[in-house]
Design a protein around this motif. Structure first.
Motif, PDB file in Angstrom:
ATOM      1  N   GLU A  35       3.219   2.329 -10.166  1.00  0.00           N
ATOM      2  CA  GLU A  35       2.069   2.069 -11.146  1.00  0.00           C
ATOM      3  C   GLU A  35       1.506   0.552 -10.846  1.00  0.00           C
ATOM      4  OE1 GLU A  35       1.653   1.118 -15.857  1.00  0.00           O
ATOM      5  OE2 GLU A  35       2.719   2.787 -15.185  1.00  0.00           O
ATOM      6  N   ARG A  36       2.656  -0.482 -10.673  1.00  0.00           N
ATOM      7  CA  ARG A  36       2.121  -1.791 -10.340  1.00  0.00           C
ATOM      8  C   ARG A  36       3.115  -2.269  -9.302  1.00  0.00           C
ATOM      9  NH1 ARG A  36       3.132  -5.644 -15.752  1.00  0.00           N
ATOM     10  NH2 ARG A  36       5.040  -4.488 -15.671  1.00  0.00           N
ATOM     11  N   ARG A  95       0.787  -1.117  -0.022  1.00  0.00           N
ATOM     12  CA  ARG A  95      -0.024  -0.078  -0.150  1.00  0.00           C
ATOM     13  C   ARG A  95       0.836   1.393  -0.017  1.00  0.00           C
ATOM     14  NH1 ARG A  95      -2.730  -4.405   1.405  1.00  0.00           N
ATOM     15  NH2 ARG A  95      -4.774  -4.486   1.403  1.00  0.00           N
ATOM     16  N   PHE A 112       2.040   2.123  -3.612  1.00  0.00           N
ATOM     17  CA  PHE A 112       0.964   2.763  -4.292  1.00  0.00           C
ATOM     18  C   PHE A 112       0.807   4.499  -3.747  1.00  0.00           C
ATOM     19  CE2 PHE A 112      -0.906  -1.591  -5.531  1.00  0.00           C
ATOM     20  CZ  PHE A 112      -0.391  -1.482  -6.706  1.00  0.00           C
ATOM     21  N   LYS A 161      -4.049  -8.687  -3.192  1.00  0.00           N
ATOM     22  CA  LYS A 161      -4.778  -8.605  -4.226  1.00  0.00           C
ATOM     23  C   LYS A 161      -5.922  -7.590  -4.089  1.00  0.00           C
ATOM     24  CE  LYS A 161      -5.499 -12.157  -6.764  1.00  0.00           C
ATOM     25  NZ  LYS A 161      -5.732 -13.383  -7.405  1.00  0.00           N
ATOM     26  N   GLN A 162      -6.273  -7.417  -2.500  1.00  0.00           N
ATOM     27  CA  GLN A 162      -7.286  -6.550  -2.430  1.00  0.00           C
ATOM     28  C   GLN A 162      -6.599  -5.065  -2.022  1.00  0.00           C
ATOM     29  OE1 GLN A 162      -8.887  -7.601   1.522  1.00  0.00           O
ATOM     30  NE2 GLN A 162     -10.133  -9.594   0.420  1.00  0.00           N
ATOM     31  N   GLY A 163      -5.343  -5.316  -2.068  1.00  0.00           N
ATOM     32  CA  GLY A 163      -4.478  -3.713  -1.881  1.00  0.00           C
ATOM     33  C   GLY A 163      -3.976  -3.253  -3.329  1.00  0.00           C
ATOM     34  N   GLY A 164      -4.345  -4.132  -4.236  1.00  0.00           N
ATOM     35  CA  GLY A 164      -4.109  -3.940  -5.846  1.00  0.00           C
ATOM     36  C   GLY A 164      -2.795  -4.322  -6.362  1.00  0.00           C
TER      37      GLY A 164
END
Length: 390
Positions: free
Chosen positions: A212-213, A204, A207, A228-231
């Motif tokens: 970006e990833r 987190r 980000f 995955k919930q955190g992106g």
């Protein structure tokens, strides 16, 4: 008072110990309202950190209410203040503290000579983390003595819960530091090994800083789901080859930066070097198992950064320095100078940019602590982070 105490490998107990008292004019005593089991506490539980003594009170993620203040700390704290306590104990006056390198404090480790024999120089003292680092009683207890209380504890603003600010004591600053070390300018791909609590905050934080990833590597389903919930894009290292998958995701270039949020005890079931590490550890021929660090080096792009925030205790070998030097890698690592990061991360929480309580999966009493050490260590019952309320 009640506290969690160490009695040997795999033996944590909740038992009665003497109440702490003011020992120095800069001390404070806090009544603990929330504390947590940290992933680095598992290294104590597993018996891999030297100089522990039976009966040591453990724990270094702590917050609570001030109940007593030494005369030299009264200008900053008063009884009734809610505070979160950095795990690094720092004087605020020495060469390193004045530069903001609080975890390198020259004065706070009374056993600095012992640490210097192992590491060349001593870092700061830490709460509840072996006599090598001061032998200070930890905060998995009903009360905690806080040395240099005019420097360390930070007052908690009204309106924020314990669970929102507790992790400012360690894992949020540690994860954030790991991401900050990556020199993120915007648009980068960051690979993170370990989706435990520190890894989750590193995801987190990357980000927040503009990545970006983020590629997150682990094998525990609940941890991968939280990542995955955190992106993050996730890799289960038991199902995929980590190097090949990162190459595929980055067009063969490698990740811009790689974060080792695992450290000395990786849960690696494959790879010849991982097997050798385990054999060395079992036969007392090695102190640490640096499989993740080796892999992070190989997966990092040319002139990228390897950020190390996982705990290593002693000596590591078979590190591919030929790869690192020939490809121009930068290494960044530290025991987190929490006092440096805490104010700005508290501001992010106040602004609603992040709610650190997302990582909590288990809430318990101190009496339940010894059993939850086993649950956390064995990654059972979806356990990612344990918070205890004495």
């Amino acid at each position: 008072m009640k506290a969690l105490t160490w009695h040997g490998k795999g033996d944590m107990r909740c038992e009665s110990v003497p109440d702490p008292r003011i020992e120095h004019p800069r001390d404070a005593i806090i009544k603990v309202t929330a504390c947590a089991i940290c992933g680095s506490d598992l290294h104590l539980f597993d018996g891999v950190i030297p100089s522990m003594e039976r009966g040591d009170v453990i724990g270094h993620e702590t917050m609570g209410e001030v109940v007593e203040v030494g005369p030299e700390a009264k200008g900053r704290l008063k009884p009734g203040d809610r505070v979160v306590v950095p795990f690094t104990i720092s004087c605020g006056e020495c060469f390193f503290c004045r530069k903001g390198y609080f975890s390198g404090c020259e004065r706070s480790n009374p056993n600095h000579a012992m640490a210097a024999k192992l590491w060349g120089h001593s870092p700061a003292g830490l709460f509840g983390y072996s006599h090598l680092l001061g032998g200070y009683a930890g905060g998995q207890a009903e009360y905690l003595r806080v040395p240099y209380a005019d420097v360390g504890p930070v007052k908690v603003p009204q309106g924020l819960s314990d669970e929102q600010v507790l992790f400012l004591s360690d894992i949020f600053p540690t994860g954030y530091m790991g991401a900050e070390f990556c020199d993120i300018r915007g648009g980068e791909t960051i690979a993170i090994w370990g989706c435990g609590p520190v890894g989750q905050f590193a995801i987190r934080s990357a980000f927040l800083l503009g990545a970006e990833r983020v590629i997150a590597i682990d094998t525990v389903p609940e941890r991968l789901a939280m990542a995955k919930q955190g992106g993050a894009i996730t890799i289960d290292f038991r199902d995929e080859d980590v190097y090949d998958r990162i190459q595929e995701l980055t067009g063969g270039r490698g990740a811009d930066a790689c974060i080792d949020a695992v450290g000395t005890e990786p849960d690696t079931g494959s790879g010849f070097d991982a097997v050798i590490d385990r054999i060395k550890g079992a036969t007392f021929m090695g102190t640490d198992r640096p499989h993740v660090l080796r892999q992070a080096i190989h997966c990092c792009r040319n002139f990228g950064t390897v950020s190390i925030v996982g705990v290593y205790g002693g000596f590591v070998d078979k590190i591919p320095m030929g790869s690192a030097i020939n490809r121009g890698l930068t290494f960044r690592m530290a025991q987190t100078p929490v006092q440096h990061y805490l104010p700005k991360l508290l501001e992010r929480i106040e602004k609603g940019e992040i709610d650190p309580s997302f990582v909590i999966t288990h809430r318990a009493s101190l009496e339940e602590g010894p059993e939850l050490y086993k649950t956390f260590r064995d990654k059972k019952d979806g356990c990612i982070k344990v918070v205890m309320k004495p």
